[in-house]
Design a protein around this motif. Structure first.
Motif, PDB file in Angstrom:
ATOM      1  N   SER A 104       0.834  -1.211   0.000  1.00 61.86           N
ATOM      2  CA  SER A 104       0.000   0.000   0.000  1.00 61.86           C
ATOM      3  C   SER A 104       0.863   1.253   0.000  1.00 61.86           C
ATOM      4  O   SER A 104       0.567   2.225  -0.701  1.00 61.86           O
ATOM      5  N   VAL A 105       1.947   1.246   0.766  1.00 57.65           N
ATOM      6  CA  VAL A 105       2.865   2.387   0.801  1.00 57.65           C
ATOM      7  C   VAL A 105       3.576   2.516  -0.545  1.00 57.65           C
ATOM      8  O   VAL A 105       3.679   3.613  -1.095  1.00 57.65           O
ATOM      9  N   ARG A 106       4.060   1.404  -1.082  1.00 56.77           N
ATOM     10  CA  ARG A 106       4.749   1.437  -2.389  1.00 56.77           C
ATOM     11  C   ARG A 106       3.865   2.043  -3.475  1.00 56.77           C
ATOM     12  O   ARG A 106       4.338   2.785  -4.325  1.00 56.77           O
ATOM     13  N   ASP A 107       2.587   1.689  -3.441  1.00 55.37           N
ATOM     14  CA  ASP A 107       1.650   2.168  -4.459  1.00 55.37           C
ATOM     15  C   ASP A 107       1.060   3.537  -4.121  1.00 55.37           C
ATOM     16  O   ASP A 107       0.336   4.112  -4.925  1.00 55.37           O
ATOM     17  N   GLY A 108       1.322   4.050  -2.899  1.00 52.04           N
ATOM     18  CA  GLY A 108       0.777   5.332  -2.478  1.00 52.04           C
ATOM     19  C   GLY A 108      -0.729   5.306  -2.270  1.00 52.04           C
ATOM     20  O   GLY A 108      -1.397   6.325  -2.402  1.00 52.04           O
ATOM     21  N   ARG A 109      -1.257   4.141  -1.903  1.00 51.87           N
ATOM     22  CA  ARG A 109      -2.710   3.990  -1.715  1.00 51.87           C
ATOM     23  C   ARG A 109      -3.067   4.258  -0.254  1.00 51.87           C
ATOM     24  O   ARG A 109      -3.035   3.368   0.584  1.00 51.87           O
ATOM     25  N   ILE A 110      -3.438   5.496   0.029  1.00 48.85           N
ATOM     26  CA  ILE A 110      -3.686   5.937   1.394  1.00 48.85           C
ATOM     27  C   ILE A 110      -4.893   5.234   2.013  1.00 48.85           C
ATOM     28  O   ILE A 110      -4.862   4.856   3.181  1.00 48.85           O
ATOM     29  N   GLN A 111      -5.968   5.024   1.240  1.00 42.80           N
ATOM     30  CA  GLN A 111      -7.154   4.369   1.797  1.00 42.80           C
ATOM     31  C   GLN A 111      -6.866   2.910   2.134  1.00 42.80           C
ATOM     32  O   GLN A 111      -7.306   2.400   3.162  1.00 42.80           O
ATOM     33  N   ALA A 112      -6.109   2.253   1.282  1.00 41.72           N
ATOM     34  CA  ALA A 112      -5.741   0.862   1.555  1.00 41.72           C
ATOM     35  C   ALA A 112      -4.870   0.793   2.806  1.00 41.72           C
ATOM     36  O   ALA A 112      -5.060  -0.070   3.661  1.00 41.72           O
ATOM     37  N   LEU A 113      -3.924   1.716   2.917  1.00 41.49           N
ATOM     38  CA  LEU A 113      -3.049   1.759   4.089  1.00 41.49           C
ATOM     39  C   LEU A 113      -3.858   1.987   5.355  1.00 41.49           C
ATOM     40  O   LEU A 113      -3.697   1.281   6.353  1.00 41.49           O
ATOM     41  N   ALA A 114      -4.763   2.955   5.320  1.00 43.73           N
ATOM     42  CA  ALA A 114      -5.585   3.270   6.491  1.00 43.73           C
ATOM     43  C   ALA A 114      -6.443   2.089   6.913  1.00 43.73           C
ATOM     44  O   ALA A 114      -6.632   1.835   8.105  1.00 43.73           O
ATOM     45  N   SER A 115      -6.934   1.336   5.959  1.00 40.91           N
ATOM     46  CA  SER A 115      -7.791   0.202   6.303  1.00 40.91           C
ATOM     47  C   SER A 115      -7.017  -0.952   6.921  1.00 40.91           C
ATOM     48  O   SER A 115      -7.590  -1.796   7.605  1.00 40.91           O
ATOM     49  N   LEU A 116      -5.707  -0.986   6.702  1.00 40.42           N
ATOM     50  CA  LEU A 116      -4.888  -2.083   7.226  1.00 40.42           C
ATOM     51  C   LEU A 116      -4.254  -1.784   8.585  1.00 40.42           C
ATOM     52  O   LEU A 116      -3.788  -2.685   9.264  1.00 40.42           O
ATOM     53  N   LEU A 117      -4.210  -0.516   8.969  1.00 43.15           N
ATOM     54  CA  LEU A 117      -3.558  -0.148  10.227  1.00 43.15           C
ATOM     55  C   LEU A 117      -4.394  -0.606  11.412  1.00 43.15           C
ATOM     56  O   LEU A 117      -5.591  -0.386  11.461  1.00 43.15           O
ATOM     57  N   GLU A 118      -3.734  -1.245  12.343  1.00 43.54           N
ATOM     58  CA  GLU A 118      -4.377  -1.739  13.559  1.00 43.54           C
ATOM     59  C   GLU A 118      -3.515  -1.381  14.758  1.00 43.54           C
ATOM     60  O   GLU A 118      -2.294  -1.356  14.653  1.00 43.54           O
ATOM     61  N   PRO A 119      -4.136  -1.148  15.923  1.00 44.67           N
ATOM     62  CA  PRO A 119      -3.356  -0.812  17.116  1.00 44.67           C
ATOM     63  C   PRO A 119      -2.293  -1.857  17.460  1.00 44.67           C
ATOM     64  O   PRO A 119      -1.214  -1.512  17.911  1.00 44.67           O
ATOM     65  N   ARG A 120      -2.585  -3.120  17.211  1.00 41.96           N
ATOM     66  CA  ARG A 120      -1.607  -4.151  17.579  1.00 41.96           C
ATOM     67  C   ARG A 120      -0.376  -4.152  16.677  1.00 41.96           C
ATOM     68  O   ARG A 120       0.619  -4.796  16.969  1.00 41.96           O
ATOM     69  N   LEU A 121      -0.427  -3.412  15.580  1.00 38.82           N
ATOM     70  CA  LEU A 121       0.703  -3.362  14.665  1.00 38.82           C
ATOM     71  C   LEU A 121       1.533  -2.083  14.809  1.00 38.82           C
ATOM     72  O   LEU A 121       2.430  -1.837  14.019  1.00 38.82           O
TER      73      LEU A 121
END
Length: 158
Positions: free
Chosen positions: A28-45
């Protein structure tokens, strides 16, 4: 489609799920996809944000990658999600700010420098590469007067 694959639970009882999620975060970071990145972020990570990316030898983190590629929106989200990641260093001693400065040509990298200079808690002159080059040196070497001016305004002692 890619995100749907990542959200599936593996048949091994979930042991590979964090590794798959880290790969998805990286992509997601490589592709610059902010919405995809935001959907994958979790407190445990959150701790994973400062951890080296799997398969890298230089100890780059997600924030290093976003800064190197000029994906400022991804970098901002990562700084807000895990502020400590801005202090992570690669094997050569580069912080994410130093990577923005070294690649400081173009609006995206200037925005990255602005974001990290504003978000950082350590003095700007303390962010030195292992070879002694600091943020101002790298901006000057990259020929980015705008980034250099921003840094010197924030920390005139550079």
């Amino acid at each position: 489609m890619f995100l749907e694959f990542v959200r599936l639970q593996p048949r091994d009882g979930g042991r590979q799920a964090p590794q798959l999620r880290m790969r998805a975060l990286e992509q997601s970071v490589r592709d610059g996809r902010i919405q995809a990145l935001a959907s994958l972020l979790e407190p445990r990570l959150v701790a994973a944000a400062s951890a080296p990316l799997p398969g890298t030898t230089d100890k780059s983190t997600l924030l290093h990658l976003a800064c190197e590629l000029g994906h400022t929106a991804c970098a901002q989200l990562l700084v807000e999600w895990a502020p400590q990641s801005q202090h992570a260093r690669t094997r050569t001693g580069c912080t994410p700010l130093l990577l923005c400065c070294a690649h400081g040509h173009g609006r995206a990298h200037c925005e990255g420098v602005r974001l990290l200079a504003r978000a950082g808690t350590a003095p700007l002159d303390a962010r030195r590469k292992a070879d002694g080059a600091g943020a101002a040196h790298l901006c000057a070497a990259a020929g980015c007067a705008q980034c250099l001016q921003l840094l010197l305004t924030k920390a005139p002692q550079l």
